[in-house]
Scaffold this motif. Sequence first.
Motif, PDB file in Angstrom:
ATOM      1  N   LEU A   1       0.829  -1.209   0.000  1.00  0.00           N
ATOM      2  CA  LEU A   1       0.000   0.000   0.000  1.00  0.00           C
ATOM      3  C   LEU A   1       0.861   1.256   0.000  1.00  0.00           C
ATOM      4  CD1 LEU A   1      -2.868   1.176   0.143  1.00  0.00           C
ATOM      5  CD2 LEU A   1      -2.671   1.119   2.639  1.00  0.00           C
ATOM      6  N   SER A   2       1.970   1.237   0.746  1.00  0.00           N
ATOM      7  CA  SER A   2       2.844   2.411   0.845  1.00  0.00           C
ATOM      8  C   SER A   2       3.548   2.727  -0.480  1.00  0.00           C
ATOM      9  CB  SER A   2       3.885   2.217   1.947  1.00  0.00           C
ATOM     10  OG  SER A   2       4.799   1.199   1.596  1.00  0.00           O
ATOM     11  N   LYS A   3       3.522   1.776  -1.413  1.00  0.00           N
ATOM     12  CA  LYS A   3       4.084   2.021  -2.744  1.00  0.00           C
ATOM     13  C   LYS A   3       3.006   2.420  -3.754  1.00  0.00           C
ATOM     14  CE  LYS A   3       8.097  -1.005  -2.192  1.00  0.00           C
ATOM     15  NZ  LYS A   3       8.840  -2.186  -2.697  1.00  0.00           N
ATOM     16  N   GLN A   4       1.758   2.382  -3.305  1.00  0.00           N
ATOM     17  CA  GLN A   4       0.639   2.761  -4.168  1.00  0.00           C
ATOM     18  C   GLN A   4      -0.012   4.077  -3.739  1.00  0.00           C
ATOM     19  OE1 GLN A   4      -0.396   1.301  -6.876  1.00  0.00           O
ATOM     20  NE2 GLN A   4       0.395  -0.782  -6.839  1.00  0.00           N
ATOM     21  N   VAL A   5      -0.070   4.303  -2.403  1.00  0.00           N
ATOM     22  CA  VAL A   5      -0.787   5.460  -1.867  1.00  0.00           C
ATOM     23  C   VAL A   5       0.083   6.186  -0.850  1.00  0.00           C
ATOM     24  CG1 VAL A   5      -2.820   6.246  -0.580  1.00  0.00           C
ATOM     25  CG2 VAL A   5      -3.015   4.289  -2.145  1.00  0.00           C
TER      26      VAL A   5
ATOM     27  N   TYR B   1      14.816  18.503   4.458  1.00  0.00           N
ATOM     28  CA  TYR B   1      15.326  17.423   3.601  1.00  0.00           C
ATOM     29  C   TYR B   1      15.086  16.067   4.258  1.00  0.00           C
ATOM     30  CZ  TYR B   1      18.414  14.786   0.514  1.00  0.00           C
ATOM     31  OH  TYR B   1      18.905  13.873  -0.392  1.00  0.00           O
ATOM     32  N   GLU B   2      15.372  15.963   5.537  1.00  0.00           N
ATOM     33  CA  GLU B   2      15.205  14.685   6.248  1.00  0.00           C
ATOM     34  C   GLU B   2      13.728  14.292   6.343  1.00  0.00           C
ATOM     35  OE1 GLU B   2      19.149  14.968   9.164  1.00  0.00           O
ATOM     36  OE2 GLU B   2      17.246  15.910   9.751  1.00  0.00           O
ATOM     37  N   LEU B   3      12.871  15.294   6.520  1.00  0.00           N
ATOM     38  CA  LEU B   3      11.432  15.023   6.553  1.00  0.00           C
ATOM     39  C   LEU B   3      10.967  14.447   5.219  1.00  0.00           C
ATOM     40  CD1 LEU B   3       8.613  15.317   7.940  1.00  0.00           C
ATOM     41  CD2 LEU B   3       8.507  17.613   6.931  1.00  0.00           C
ATOM     42  N   ILE B   4      11.405  15.062   4.138  1.00  0.00           N
ATOM     43  CA  ILE B   4      11.023  14.595   2.801  1.00  0.00           C
ATOM     44  C   ILE B   4      11.615  13.212   2.526  1.00  0.00           C
ATOM     45  CG2 ILE B   4      11.240  15.089   0.320  1.00  0.00           C
ATOM     46  CD1 ILE B   4      11.284  18.106   1.184  1.00  0.00           C
ATOM     47  N   ALA B   5      12.835  12.970   3.012  1.00  0.00           N
ATOM     48  CA  ALA B   5      13.497  11.673   2.811  1.00  0.00           C
ATOM     49  C   ALA B   5      12.718  10.524   3.455  1.00  0.00           C
ATOM     50  CB  ALA B   5      14.917  11.719   3.364  1.00  0.00           C
ATOM     51  N   LEU B   6      11.886  10.823   4.465  1.00  0.00           N
ATOM     52  CA  LEU B   6      11.077   9.778   5.086  1.00  0.00           C
ATOM     53  C   LEU B   6      10.125   9.131   4.081  1.00  0.00           C
ATOM     54  CD1 LEU B   6      10.164  11.455   8.514  1.00  0.00           C
ATOM     55  CD2 LEU B   6      11.825   9.620   8.110  1.00  0.00           C
ATOM     56  N   GLY B   7       9.821   9.854   3.018  1.00  0.00           N
ATOM     57  CA  GLY B   7       8.966   9.302   1.975  1.00  0.00           C
ATOM     58  C   GLY B   7       9.578   8.106   1.261  1.00  0.00           C
ATOM     59  N   ARG B   8      10.895   7.931   1.399  1.00  0.00           N
ATOM     60  CA  ARG B   8      11.571   6.813   0.727  1.00  0.00           C
ATOM     61  C   ARG B   8      11.628   5.550   1.587  1.00  0.00           C
ATOM     62  NH1 ARG B   8      10.962   6.736  -4.014  1.00  0.00           N
ATOM     63  NH2 ARG B   8      12.671   5.232  -4.234  1.00  0.00           N
ATOM     64  N   GLN B   9      11.048   5.587   2.779  1.00  0.00           N
ATOM     65  CA  GLN B   9      11.106   4.426   3.674  1.00  0.00           C
ATOM     66  C   GLN B   9      10.582   3.120   3.074  1.00  0.00           C
ATOM     67  OE1 GLN B   9       9.384   5.629   7.461  1.00  0.00           O
ATOM     68  NE2 GLN B   9      11.426   5.926   8.305  1.00  0.00           N
ATOM     69  N   PRO B  10       9.524   3.141   2.238  1.00  0.00           N
ATOM     70  CA  PRO B  10       9.072   1.874   1.649  1.00  0.00           C
ATOM     71  C   PRO B  10      10.114   1.209   0.744  1.00  0.00           C
ATOM     72  CG  PRO B  10       7.364   3.548   1.457  1.00  0.00           C
ATOM     73  CD  PRO B  10       8.598   4.247   1.911  1.00  0.00           C
ATOM     74  N   TYR B  11      11.139   1.950   0.346  1.00  0.00           N
ATOM     75  CA  TYR B  11      12.092   1.430  -0.630  1.00  0.00           C
ATOM     76  C   TYR B  11      13.504   1.227  -0.064  1.00  0.00           C
ATOM     77  CZ  TYR B  11       8.405   3.513  -3.484  1.00  0.00           C
ATOM     78  OH  TYR B  11       7.180   3.862  -4.004  1.00  0.00           O
ATOM     79  N   THR B  12      13.786   1.829   1.074  1.00  0.00           N
ATOM     80  CA  THR B  12      15.156   1.778   1.593  1.00  0.00           C
ATOM     81  C   THR B  12      15.451   0.420   2.226  1.00  0.00           C
ATOM     82  OG1 THR B  12      14.370   2.833   3.645  1.00  0.00           O
ATOM     83  CG2 THR B  12      15.398   4.252   2.002  1.00  0.00           C
ATOM     84  N   ASN B  13      16.745   0.112   2.370  1.00  0.00           N
ATOM     85  CA  ASN B  13      17.119  -1.172   2.958  1.00  0.00           C
ATOM     86  C   ASN B  13      16.981  -1.124   4.482  1.00  0.00           C
ATOM     87  OD1 ASN B  13      19.429   0.123   3.971  1.00  0.00           O
ATOM     88  ND2 ASN B  13      20.615  -0.369   2.152  1.00  0.00           N
TER      89      ASN B  13
ATOM     90  N   LEU C   1       5.366  18.601   3.077  1.00  0.00           N
ATOM     91  CA  LEU C   1       4.622  17.347   3.216  1.00  0.00           C
ATOM     92  C   LEU C   1       4.188  16.809   1.850  1.00  0.00           C
ATOM     93  CD1 LEU C   1       2.464  18.181   6.367  1.00  0.00           C
ATOM     94  CD2 LEU C   1       4.513  16.745   6.248  1.00  0.00           C
ATOM     95  N   ILE C   2       3.845  17.719   0.949  1.00  0.00           N
ATOM     96  CA  ILE C   2       3.532  17.294  -0.424  1.00  0.00           C
ATOM     97  C   ILE C   2       4.788  16.734  -1.079  1.00  0.00           C
ATOM     98  CG2 ILE C   2       2.841  18.103  -2.720  1.00  0.00           C
ATOM     99  CD1 ILE C   2       1.021  20.159  -1.235  1.00  0.00           C
ATOM    100  N   ALA C   3       5.937  17.364  -0.815  1.00  0.00           N
ATOM    101  CA  ALA C   3       7.208  16.868  -1.353  1.00  0.00           C
ATOM    102  C   ALA C   3       7.513  15.474  -0.810  1.00  0.00           C
ATOM    103  CB  ALA C   3       8.340  17.838  -1.010  1.00  0.00           C
ATOM    104  N   ARG C   4       7.246  15.237   0.475  1.00  0.00           N
ATOM    105  CA  ARG C   4       7.458  13.906   1.057  1.00  0.00           C
ATOM    106  C   ARG C   4       6.600  12.862   0.337  1.00  0.00           C
ATOM    107  NH1 ARG C   4       5.628  12.854   7.156  1.00  0.00           N
ATOM    108  NH2 ARG C   4       3.623  12.981   6.081  1.00  0.00           N
ATOM    109  N   ALA C   5       5.346  13.240   0.047  1.00  0.00           N
ATOM    110  CA  ALA C   5       4.453  12.329  -0.678  1.00  0.00           C
ATOM    111  C   ALA C   5       4.966  12.072  -2.094  1.00  0.00           C
ATOM    112  CB  ALA C   5       3.040  12.906  -0.716  1.00  0.00           C
ATOM    113  N   LEU C   6       5.496  13.107  -2.735  1.00  0.00           N
ATOM    114  CA  LEU C   6       6.058  12.947  -4.076  1.00  0.00           C
ATOM    115  C   LEU C   6       7.293  12.047  -4.049  1.00  0.00           C
ATOM    116  CD1 LEU C   6       5.766  16.586  -5.454  1.00  0.00           C
ATOM    117  CD2 LEU C   6       4.624  14.576  -6.402  1.00  0.00           C
ATOM    118  N   ALA C   7       8.123  12.216  -3.033  1.00  0.00           N
ATOM    119  CA  ALA C   7       9.326  11.378  -2.900  1.00  0.00           C
ATOM    120  C   ALA C   7       8.946   9.913  -2.700  1.00  0.00           C
ATOM    121  CB  ALA C   7      10.178  11.866  -1.735  1.00  0.00           C
ATOM    122  N   GLN C   8       7.789   9.676  -2.110  1.00  0.00           N
ATOM    123  CA  GLN C   8       7.312   8.301  -1.901  1.00  0.00           C
ATOM    124  C   GLN C   8       6.962   7.640  -3.231  1.00  0.00           C
ATOM    125  OE1 GLN C   8       4.584   8.113   1.409  1.00  0.00           O
ATOM    126  NE2 GLN C   8       3.829   6.092   0.839  1.00  0.00           N
ATOM    127  N   ASP C   9       6.723   8.481  -4.241  1.00  0.00           N
ATOM    128  CA  ASP C   9       6.549   8.025  -5.626  1.00  0.00           C
ATOM    129  C   ASP C   9       5.411   7.023  -5.777  1.00  0.00           C
ATOM    130  OD1 ASP C   9       7.100   8.115  -8.322  1.00  0.00           O
ATOM    131  OD2 ASP C   9       8.587   6.507  -8.238  1.00  0.00           O
TER     132      ASP C   9
END
Length: 265
Positions: free
Chosen positions: A85-89, A105-117, A159-167
């Motif tokens: 779900l985190s990769k879809q929504v 920057y760190e706040l926005i980087a949290l959006g990449r959590q579904p993909y990080t190791n 926050l919108i940027a964080r959502a965009l980073a989540q892709d």
Amino acid sequence: MKKTNQNIILRTENLSIGYQQKKEDKIVASGINLEIKRGKLVTILGKNGIGKSTLLRTLSKVQNPISGDIFIYQKKLNELSEKELSKQVSLVLTERIPESQLTVYELIALGRQPYTNWIDKLSEKDIEKIETAIHQTEITHLKNNLFYELSDGQLQRALIARALAQDTEIIILDEPTAHLDIHHTIKIFSLLKKLVKETQKTVIISSHEVNMSIQLADEIILLTENKLYSETPKKLIKENAFDTLFPQELIYFNKDLQQFVVRKK
């Protein structure tokens, strides 16, 4: 077999939404059948307490439906794992973020959590997605600031940027302009419209901004006491759908101006 439109990214079948009250289901709205297409800006409108946030939170699996089904593409929402779900929504709620020493920057980087190791190390692709999101939301000059130092409008962009980073294909926002003045409300709506056009992502927001939604949304989900509408703004105006949205002794919908105006006494 039911024929499906591949451009429909989210749909519901006979959905009932609500919440638990004294161990019983309190139904807010029922019989909801929606089809939301990819690459659209969709606004959920309705008076206070009608169920806008309940619908939005149900569509994003923050709370469970009373009954019925929600599909992302052809897969049931309740069958998606949290990681899937985190990769879809991606979701931006109105709750304030706990204060911390995170930079923008760190706040926005949290959006990449579904993909990080497992040690949360950012890859080159992660960094690229973060930088692209910062550029798209026009906050490059803020990325080294502490996030709690931001104004409400700046924080909403972060926050919108964080959502965009989540892709994700779908971005859901609950009242993104709730604490903003008219100037920053227009800027956020314009930003979301631009992002939909540039990225072809689907953005779904709940809002009280009726006039703004009529001007900028591709589709409007309008909740009223007796009916749920899901149409383009033009079709809703043609169907007189806005006429019963608010008590008419104070304001009324002017079809020529395509907006609500104050009734002169």
